[in-house]
Design a protein around this motif. Sequence first.
Motif, PDB file in Angstrom:
ATOM      1  N   MET A   1       0.766  -1.072  -0.076  1.00 16.25           N
ATOM      2  CA  MET A   1      -0.107  -0.163   0.029  1.00 16.25           C
ATOM      3  C   MET A   1       0.906   1.281   0.088  1.00 16.25           C
ATOM      4  N   SER A   2       0.496   2.235  -0.831  1.00 11.94           N
ATOM      5  CA  SER A   2       1.247   3.367  -0.923  1.00 11.94           C
ATOM      6  C   SER A   2       0.680   4.486   0.117  1.00 11.94           C
ATOM      7  N   VAL A   3       1.624   5.384   0.533  1.00 12.92           N
ATOM      8  CA  VAL A   3       1.050   6.583   1.344  1.00 12.92           C
ATOM      9  C   VAL A   3       1.465   7.649   0.673  1.00 12.92           C
ATOM     10  N   LEU A   4       0.564   8.224   0.110  1.00 13.02           N
ATOM     11  CA  LEU A   4       0.541   9.622  -0.762  1.00 13.02           C
ATOM     12  C   LEU A   4       0.258  10.711  -0.009  1.00 13.02           C
ATOM     13  N   GLY A   5       1.185  11.655  -0.089  1.00 15.46           N
ATOM     14  CA  GLY A   5       1.045  13.122   0.436  1.00 15.46           C
ATOM     15  C   GLY A   5       0.385  13.924  -0.413  1.00 15.46           C
ATOM     16  N   ASP A   6      -0.685  14.800   0.401  1.00 13.64           N
ATOM     17  CA  ASP A   6      -1.445  15.855  -0.478  1.00 13.64           C
ATOM     18  C   ASP A   6      -1.459  17.108   0.534  1.00 13.64           C
ATOM     19  N   VAL A   7      -1.644  18.100  -0.258  1.00 14.81           N
ATOM     20  CA  VAL A   7      -1.612  19.270   0.380  1.00 14.81           C
ATOM     21  C   VAL A   7      -2.907  20.043  -0.002  1.00 14.81           C
ATOM     22  N   ALA A   8      -3.780  20.652   0.691  1.00 12.99           N
ATOM     23  CA  ALA A   8      -5.295  21.149   0.154  1.00 12.99           C
ATOM     24  C   ALA A   8      -4.972  22.716   0.615  1.00 12.99           C
ATOM     25  N   MET A   9      -5.891  23.455  -0.155  1.00  9.35           N
ATOM     26  CA  MET A   9      -5.741  24.920  -0.078  1.00  9.35           C
ATOM     27  C   MET A   9      -7.082  25.412   0.350  1.00  9.35           C
ATOM     28  N   VAL A  10      -7.431  26.146   1.461  1.00  8.00           N
ATOM     29  CA  VAL A  10      -8.731  26.646   2.029  1.00  8.00           C
ATOM     30  C   VAL A  10      -8.559  27.629   2.758  1.00  8.00           C
ATOM     31  N   SER A  11      -9.583  28.504   2.637  1.00  7.38           N
ATOM     32  CA  SER A  11      -9.881  29.842   3.601  1.00  7.38           C
ATOM     33  C   SER A  11      -9.717  29.644   5.033  1.00  7.38           C
ATOM     34  N   ALA A  12      -9.469  30.648   5.345  1.00  8.93           N
ATOM     35  CA  ALA A  12      -9.412  30.357   7.143  1.00  8.93           C
ATOM     36  C   ALA A  12     -10.741  30.267   7.449  1.00  8.93           C
ATOM     37  N   ALA A  13     -11.867  30.462   6.916  1.00  6.75           N
ATOM     38  CA  ALA A  13     -12.917  30.641   7.320  1.00  6.75           C
ATOM     39  C   ALA A  13     -13.577  28.990   7.240  1.00  6.75           C
ATOM     40  N   GLU A  14     -13.146  28.422   6.020  1.00  5.51           N
ATOM     41  CA  GLU A  14     -13.536  26.943   5.549  1.00  5.51           C
ATOM     42  C   GLU A  14     -12.934  26.126   6.704  1.00  5.51           C
ATOM     43  N   LEU A  15     -11.666  26.512   6.748  1.00  2.00           N
ATOM     44  CA  LEU A  15     -10.751  25.700   8.017  1.00  2.00           C
ATOM     45  C   LEU A  15     -11.360  25.786   9.329  1.00  2.00           C
ATOM     46  N   ASP A  16     -12.033  26.782   9.695  1.00  2.00           N
ATOM     47  CA  ASP A  16     -12.539  26.794  10.921  1.00  2.00           C
ATOM     48  C   ASP A  16     -14.226  25.979  11.024  1.00  2.00           C
ATOM     49  N   THR A  17     -14.739  26.103   9.821  1.00  2.00           N
ATOM     50  CA  THR A  17     -16.128  25.437   9.545  1.00  2.00           C
ATOM     51  C   THR A  17     -15.844  23.918   9.694  1.00  2.00           C
ATOM     52  N   LEU A  18     -14.707  23.631   8.901  1.00  2.00           N
ATOM     53  CA  LEU A  18     -14.546  22.125   8.829  1.00  2.00           C
ATOM     54  C   LEU A  18     -14.218  21.446  10.072  1.00  2.00           C
ATOM     55  N   ARG A  19     -13.394  22.301  10.791  1.00  2.00           N
ATOM     56  CA  ARG A  19     -13.113  21.887  12.279  1.00  2.00           C
ATOM     57  C   ARG A  19     -14.208  21.359  13.254  1.00  2.00           C
ATOM     58  N   SER A  20     -15.237  22.350  13.096  1.00  2.00           N
ATOM     59  CA  SER A  20     -16.383  22.286  14.014  1.00  2.00           C
ATOM     60  C   SER A  20     -17.487  21.352  13.205  1.00  2.00           C
ATOM     61  N   GLU A  21     -17.582  21.121  11.922  1.00  2.00           N
ATOM     62  CA  GLU A  21     -18.285  19.938  11.520  1.00  2.00           C
ATOM     63  C   GLU A  21     -17.892  18.699  11.399  1.00  2.00           C
ATOM     64  N   GLY A  22     -16.709  18.330  11.595  1.00  2.00           N
ATOM     65  CA  GLY A  22     -15.967  16.886  11.649  1.00  2.00           C
ATOM     66  C   GLY A  22     -16.106  16.221  10.535  1.00  2.00           C
ATOM     67  N   SER A  78       2.720  11.902   9.306  1.00  2.00           N
ATOM     68  CA  SER A  78       1.845  11.596   8.239  1.00  2.00           C
ATOM     69  C   SER A  78       0.418  12.204   8.387  1.00  2.00           C
ATOM     70  N   ASP A  79       0.208  12.611   9.735  1.00  2.00           N
ATOM     71  CA  ASP A  79      -1.162  13.021  10.273  1.00  2.00           C
ATOM     72  C   ASP A  79      -1.321  14.345   9.547  1.00  2.00           C
ATOM     73  N   SER A  80      -2.607  14.887   9.792  1.00  2.00           N
ATOM     74  CA  SER A  80      -2.937  16.217   9.149  1.00  2.00           C
ATOM     75  C   SER A  80      -2.537  17.119  10.000  1.00  2.00           C
ATOM     76  N   CYS A  81      -2.049  18.241   9.196  1.00  2.00           N
ATOM     77  CA  CYS A  81      -1.568  19.569   9.943  1.00  2.00           C
ATOM     78  C   CYS A  81      -2.047  20.612   8.965  1.00  2.00           C
ATOM     79  N   ALA A  82      -2.149  21.953   9.639  1.00  2.00           N
ATOM     80  CA  ALA A  82      -2.605  22.890   8.954  1.00  2.00           C
ATOM     81  C   ALA A  82      -1.553  24.191   9.092  1.00  2.00           C
ATOM     82  N   LEU A  83      -1.417  25.108   8.260  1.00  2.00           N
ATOM     83  CA  LEU A  83      -0.734  26.363   8.184  1.00  2.00           C
ATOM     84  C   LEU A  83      -1.901  27.453   8.157  1.00  2.00           C
ATOM     85  N   THR A  84      -1.409  28.462   8.739  1.00  2.00           N
ATOM     86  CA  THR A  84      -2.223  29.951   8.579  1.00  2.00           C
ATOM     87  C   THR A  84      -1.879  30.674   7.385  1.00  2.00           C
TER      88      THR A  84
END
Length: 157
Positions: A1-22, A78-84
């Motif tokens: 099984m391959s472990v592939l890395g991705d980076v996504a781009m979102v607004s700060a508002a989207e990041l906060d909304t996603l954090r609370s919605e799960g 490998s765990d998800s992490c965010a940058l401001t």
Amino acid sequence: MSVLGDVAMVSAAELDTLRSEGNAYSYLSGTEVPKVDLDRYWDGLRFVMDATGFPVNPIGGRPYPNERSAWGHGMPNSDSCALTPEEVRQAAASLVATPFTALEIHLPAANAAGLYPGNYDWTSLTTRTNAAHYYGTLVAFFQEAAAAGQCTVFWAA
């Protein structure tokens, strides 16, 4: 099984909304979110940017959405992490100012560092060429994110 890395781009508002919605992973891994694919080169790139002394490593940040709920393969780094947006600007500045040739001097040490994938020879021409390609896509992606004032989220799964 391959472990592939991705980076996504979102607004700060989207990041906060996603954090609370799960539902951050399903949204960020979807096709509508701008992403850069780092394939199996994410750990090698992370390693050489750390070794070079990037003040903010684009493949890093704070656990997202939090330490308990971060997702990824579970292997180190490998765990998800965010940058401001400010961290994205700092990372973009380092990326633009640092050609891959300045990073590749650290690749010999990557062979002994136990990076993913374990069967790569980080000094081989093919691996160096591919890593340089993915680095170039990361540079362009972070320039775009910084110009738009966006956040990023990295994960490897």
